[in-house]
Design a protein around this motif. Structure first.
Motif, short mmCIF file in Angstrom:
data_model
loop_
_atom_site.label_atom_id
_atom_site.label_comp_id
_atom_site.label_asym_id
_atom_site.label_seq_id
_atom_site.Cartn_x
_atom_site.Cartn_y
_atom_site.Cartn_z
N PHE A 24 45.25 -4.40 20.33
CA PHE A 24 45.70 -4.11 21.71
C PHE A 24 45.41 -5.29 22.63
O PHE A 24 46.29 -5.73 23.38
CB PHE A 24 45.02 -2.85 22.23
N PHE A 25 44.20 -5.81 22.59
CA PHE A 25 43.83 -6.93 23.46
C PHE A 25 44.67 -8.17 23.15
O PHE A 25 45.10 -8.88 24.06
CB PHE A 25 42.34 -7.25 23.34
N THR A 26 44.93 -8.41 21.87
CA THR A 26 45.74 -9.58 21.48
C THR A 26 47.17 -9.46 21.98
O THR A 26 47.73 -10.41 22.55
CB THR A 26 45.74 -9.73 19.95
N LYS A 27 47.76 -8.28 21.80
CA LYS A 27 49.15 -8.08 22.22
C LYS A 27 49.27 -8.04 23.75
O LYS A 27 50.26 -8.52 24.32
CB LYS A 27 49.72 -6.81 21.60
N ALA A 28 48.27 -7.44 24.40
CA ALA A 28 48.27 -7.41 25.87
C ALA A 28 48.16 -8.83 26.42
O ALA A 28 48.83 -9.18 27.41
CB ALA A 28 47.13 -6.54 26.38
N ASP A 29 47.35 -9.64 25.78
CA ASP A 29 47.19 -11.03 26.22
C ASP A 29 48.52 -11.78 26.14
O ASP A 29 48.91 -12.49 27.07
CB ASP A 29 46.14 -11.72 25.34
N ALA A 30 49.24 -11.59 25.05
CA ALA A 30 50.54 -12.24 24.89
C ALA A 30 51.54 -11.74 25.92
O ALA A 30 52.34 -12.51 26.46
CB ALA A 30 51.07 -12.00 23.47
#
Length: 236
Positions: A24-30
């Motif tokens: 979630f954090f990785t995709k939200a960052d992108a």
């Protein structure tokens, strides 16, 4: 054998939890990197292709976080709030302001962290109530109005959350457009009026602001609040 099975189940569950939050954090960052520019949001572009935003909110609906891991909990819900705000705007876009959408903050609901909540309840019950001493939330939660501190082009992450909250607070409170000082007169954002208790737990509002200011405001300054700008924080 039964004990070993239980332990394995718990380990697998914990691994699944870690993977889901990390993803979630990785995709939200992108997502934020793609759709946020100079503190403003590309609502028009998201409206044309909402797939990633919808995927993120679907992920957020199934993730469970606990206050026993406060940084993960806080980072998750700050991101979830900002994503839900964007979703609320995109659903009605084009609009000039979040205030022009009926029930935007107190009626429209989102399933976040397995809880159905409004934006107001997310801010006040899920974050502020559980972490009453963390006033820096106010410089990370972005309500889609230009009166808010600018949204950042990255996700808030547990490992660097402290640095991110500190950076955004310092940035806001040293911005002459956000904290307006003229002689002994100090004009503060209405955020300080609406959430006064958050900023006066250990002194006055000026004391709080000075904690993060490079150029300190003299004590005894006359405090007032300038009108909040609810114009949409959009960029083309």
């Amino acid at each position: 054998m039964k004990k070993i099975t239980i332990i394995l189940i718990l380990l697998i569950a914990q691994l699944g939890f870690s993977q889901s939050t990390a993803d979630f954090f990785t995709k939200a960052d992108a997502f934020f990197k793609s759709y946020v520019v100079n503190g403003r949001v590309k609502y028009n572009a998201i409206k044309k292709d909402p797939v990633v935003l919808d995927e993120l909110l679907n992920m957020a609906s199934t993730i469970n976080v606990s206050t026993s891991q406060p940084k993960t909990y806080q980072a998750f819900y700050v991101n979830a709030y900002n994503l839900a705000v964007i979703k609320g705007i995109v659903n009605k876009y084009p609009v000039k302001s979040p205030k022009s959408i009926k029930g935007f903050f107190d009626k429209t609901t989102y399933n976040l962290g397995g809880k159905v909540t409004t934006l107001n309840d997310l801010e006040n019950k899920i974050l502020r109530k559980k972490f009453p001493n963390e006033a820096r939330f106010h410089f990370a939660l972005v309500c889609a109005g230009l009166g808010c501190p600018p949204i950042i082009a990255e996700a808030y992450k547990p490992s660097i959350l402290e640095k991110q909250l500190q950076r955004q607070t310092v940035k806001a409170l040293n911005n002459p457009n956000f904290i307006r000082v003229k002689g002994k007169k100090v004009q503060l954002s209405q955020i300080f009026e609406w959430y006064k208790e958050d900023f006066t737990r250990n002194g006055s509002e000026i004391d709080f602001v000075n904690t993060f200011r490079k150029e300190k405001i003299p004590s005894g300054g006359k405090v007032s609040y300038y009108p909040y700008d609810w114009s949409l924080n959009q960029t083309k």
